[in-house]
Design a protein around this motif. Structure first.
Motif, PDB file in Angstrom:
ATOM      1  N   CYS A 197      19.860 -20.528 -35.806  1.00  0.00           N
ATOM      2  CA  CYS A 197      20.738 -21.657 -36.057  1.00  0.00           C
ATOM      3  C   CYS A 197      21.117 -22.281 -34.720  1.00  0.00           C
ATOM      4  O   CYS A 197      21.071 -21.620 -33.670  1.00  0.00           O
ATOM      5  CB  CYS A 197      21.981 -21.266 -36.847  1.00  0.00           C
ATOM      6  N   ALA A 198      21.450 -23.549 -34.776  1.00  0.00           N
ATOM      7  CA  ALA A 198      21.790 -24.287 -33.574  1.00  0.00           C
ATOM      8  C   ALA A 198      22.860 -25.316 -33.904  1.00  0.00           C
ATOM      9  O   ALA A 198      23.006 -25.712 -35.066  1.00  0.00           O
ATOM     10  CB  ALA A 198      20.549 -24.966 -32.995  1.00  0.00           C
ATOM     11  N   ALA A 199      23.589 -25.727 -32.896  1.00  0.00           N
ATOM     12  CA  ALA A 199      24.692 -26.658 -33.104  1.00  0.00           C
ATOM     13  C   ALA A 199      24.679 -27.758 -32.055  1.00  0.00           C
ATOM     14  O   ALA A 199      24.265 -27.541 -30.905  1.00  0.00           O
ATOM     15  CB  ALA A 199      26.030 -25.902 -33.051  1.00  0.00           C
ATOM     16  N   VAL A 200      25.131 -28.920 -32.484  1.00  0.00           N
ATOM     17  CA  VAL A 200      25.297 -30.045 -31.564  1.00  0.00           C
ATOM     18  C   VAL A 200      26.585 -30.750 -31.940  1.00  0.00           C
ATOM     19  O   VAL A 200      26.852 -30.976 -33.119  1.00  0.00           O
ATOM     20  CB  VAL A 200      24.085 -30.993 -31.581  1.00  0.00           C
ATOM     21  N   ALA A 201      27.367 -31.086 -30.925  1.00  0.00           N
ATOM     22  CA  ALA A 201      28.673 -31.713 -31.155  1.00  0.00           C
ATOM     23  C   ALA A 201      28.497 -33.214 -31.312  1.00  0.00           C
ATOM     24  O   ALA A 201      28.736 -33.993 -30.397  1.00  0.00           O
ATOM     25  CB  ALA A 201      29.619 -31.386 -30.011  1.00  0.00           C
ATOM     26  N   ILE A 202      28.068 -33.610 -32.525  1.00  0.00           N
ATOM     27  CA  ILE A 202      27.862 -35.024 -32.796  1.00  0.00           C
ATOM     28  C   ILE A 202      28.324 -35.282 -34.215  1.00  0.00           C
ATOM     29  O   ILE A 202      28.076 -34.498 -35.121  1.00  0.00           O
ATOM     30  CB  ILE A 202      26.391 -35.427 -32.584  1.00  0.00           C
ATOM     31  N   GLY A 203      28.984 -36.405 -34.427  1.00  0.00           N
ATOM     32  CA  GLY A 203      29.585 -36.676 -35.715  1.00  0.00           C
ATOM     33  C   GLY A 203      28.868 -37.712 -36.551  1.00  0.00           C
ATOM     34  O   GLY A 203      29.483 -38.349 -37.413  1.00  0.00           O
ATOM     35  N   ASP A 204      27.559 -37.864 -36.365  1.00  0.00           N
ATOM     36  CA  ASP A 204      26.818 -38.814 -37.187  1.00  0.00           C
ATOM     37  C   ASP A 204      26.923 -38.443 -38.657  1.00  0.00           C
ATOM     38  O   ASP A 204      27.001 -37.271 -39.012  1.00  0.00           O
ATOM     39  CB  ASP A 204      25.339 -38.819 -36.788  1.00  0.00           C
ATOM     40  N   TYR A 205      26.902 -39.445 -39.531  1.00  0.00           N
ATOM     41  CA  TYR A 205      26.964 -39.197 -40.969  1.00  0.00           C
ATOM     42  C   TYR A 205      25.737 -38.428 -41.426  1.00  0.00           C
ATOM     43  O   TYR A 205      25.825 -37.499 -42.223  1.00  0.00           O
ATOM     44  CB  TYR A 205      27.072 -40.520 -41.711  1.00  0.00           C
ATOM     45  N   TYR A 206      24.573 -38.825 -40.923  1.00  0.00           N
ATOM     46  CA  TYR A 206      23.329 -38.128 -41.236  1.00  0.00           C
ATOM     47  C   TYR A 206      22.999 -37.147 -40.117  1.00  0.00           C
ATOM     48  O   TYR A 206      23.573 -37.204 -39.029  1.00  0.00           O
ATOM     49  CB  TYR A 206      22.187 -39.128 -41.404  1.00  0.00           C
ATOM     50  N   CYS A 207      22.051 -36.263 -40.365  1.00  0.00           N
ATOM     51  CA  CYS A 207      21.629 -35.316 -39.340  1.00  0.00           C
ATOM     52  C   CYS A 207      20.116 -35.312 -39.240  1.00  0.00           C
ATOM     53  O   CYS A 207      19.412 -35.762 -40.144  1.00  0.00           O
ATOM     54  CB  CYS A 207      22.148 -33.904 -39.632  1.00  0.00           C
ATOM     55  N   SER A 208      19.654 -34.772 -38.141  1.00  0.00           N
ATOM     56  CA  SER A 208      18.216 -34.644 -37.913  1.00  0.00           C
ATOM     57  C   SER A 208      17.957 -33.370 -37.132  1.00  0.00           C
ATOM     58  O   SER A 208      18.734 -33.020 -36.236  1.00  0.00           O
ATOM     59  CB  SER A 208      17.693 -35.855 -37.133  1.00  0.00           C
ATOM     60  N   VAL A 209      16.877 -32.695 -37.452  1.00  0.00           N
ATOM     61  CA  VAL A 209      16.493 -31.522 -36.660  1.00  0.00           C
ATOM     62  C   VAL A 209      15.726 -31.941 -35.418  1.00  0.00           C
ATOM     63  O   VAL A 209      15.401 -31.093 -34.593  1.00  0.00           O
ATOM     64  CB  VAL A 209      15.647 -30.527 -37.490  1.00  0.00           C
ATOM     65  N   ALA A 210      15.471 -33.216 -35.278  1.00  0.00           N
ATOM     66  CA  ALA A 210      14.675 -33.687 -34.138  1.00  0.00           C
ATOM     67  C   ALA A 210      15.514 -33.929 -32.886  1.00  0.00           C
ATOM     68  O   ALA A 210      14.957 -34.119 -31.816  1.00  0.00           O
ATOM     69  CB  ALA A 210      13.944 -34.974 -34.507  1.00  0.00           C
ATOM     70  N   ARG A 211      16.830 -33.930 -33.000  1.00  0.00           N
ATOM     71  CA  ARG A 211      17.645 -34.171 -31.817  1.00  0.00           C
ATOM     72  C   ARG A 211      17.806 -32.896 -30.996  1.00  0.00           C
ATOM     73  O   ARG A 211      17.382 -31.829 -31.420  1.00  0.00           O
ATOM     74  CB  ARG A 211      19.014 -34.685 -32.206  1.00  0.00           C
ATOM     75  N   ASP A 212      18.383 -33.038 -29.825  1.00  0.00           N
ATOM     76  CA  ASP A 212      18.627 -31.872 -28.971  1.00  0.00           C
ATOM     77  C   ASP A 212      19.881 -31.140 -29.440  1.00  0.00           C
ATOM     78  O   ASP A 212      20.945 -31.744 -29.548  1.00  0.00           O
ATOM     79  CB  ASP A 212      18.812 -32.309 -27.513  1.00  0.00           C
ATOM     80  N   TYR A 213      19.738 -29.873 -29.715  1.00  0.00           N
ATOM     81  CA  TYR A 213      20.858 -29.022 -30.087  1.00  0.00           C
ATOM     82  C   TYR A 213      21.239 -28.178 -28.866  1.00  0.00           C
ATOM     83  O   TYR A 213      20.398 -27.476 -28.314  1.00  0.00           O
ATOM     84  CB  TYR A 213      20.486 -28.118 -31.265  1.00  0.00           C
ATOM     85  N   GLY A 214      22.494 -28.247 -28.483  1.00  0.00           N
ATOM     86  CA  GLY A 214      22.893 -27.630 -27.223  1.00  0.00           C
ATOM     87  C   GLY A 214      23.234 -26.161 -27.295  1.00  0.00           C
ATOM     88  O   GLY A 214      23.215 -25.462 -26.283  1.00  0.00           O
ATOM     89  N   TYR A 215      23.514 -25.684 -28.499  1.00  0.00           N
ATOM     90  CA  TYR A 215      23.934 -24.290 -28.663  1.00  0.00           C
ATOM     91  C   TYR A 215      22.988 -23.599 -29.643  1.00  0.00           C
ATOM     92  O   TYR A 215      22.690 -24.141 -30.708  1.00  0.00           O
ATOM     93  CB  TYR A 215      25.363 -24.211 -29.203  1.00  0.00           C
TER      94      TYR A 215
END
Length: 125
Positions: free
Chosen positions: A96-114
């Motif tokens: 699992c991974a996390a990114v501190a971003i509040g977009d309504y939609y999500c994508s697994v293609a973005r950079d996850y920092g944790y």
């Protein structure tokens, strides 16, 4: 500093089910978009699913209709990946991974920092 720990992996026969958990510490996971990924030996990492801060979910075609991502309502530091009808090709280490971003939609293609350390899932008869 957010830390993630996965659990729930194991060995299961084809057609079986497992529920993976991603538990966060240092911060509540409700402030993050959470993604689930997997990597099998010799293969590239594959993004499977994500859930946005708004609760909107997204799935890869390979797991759509078999896997379900959700947030624990009572414990805001846990995100689950319910996996059903497991196949041998689902064998991999799951992260699992996390990114501190509040977009309504999500994508697994973005950079996850944790990222967590992963949990092994083996599907075999």
């Amino acid at each position: 500093q957010l830390q993630l720990v996965e659990s729930g992996g194991g060995s299961v026969q084809p057609g079986g089910s497992l529920r993976l958990a991603c538990v966060g510490s240092g911060s509540g996971l409700e402030y993050y978009t959470i993604g689930w990924f997997r990597q099998a030996p010799g293969k590239e990492r594959e993004g499977l699913s994500c859930i946005s801060m708004s609760g909107v979910t997204n799935y890869a075609d390979s797991v759509k209709d078999r896997f379900t991502i959700s947030r624990e309502k009572s414990a805001k530091n846990t995100v689950y990946l319910q996996m059903t009808n497991l196949k041998p090709e689902d064998t991999a280490r799951y992260y699992c991974a996390a990114v501190a971003i509040g977009d309504y939609y999500c994508s697994v293609a973005r950079d996850y920092g944790y990222w967590g350390q992963g949990t092994q899932v083996t599907v075999s008869s």
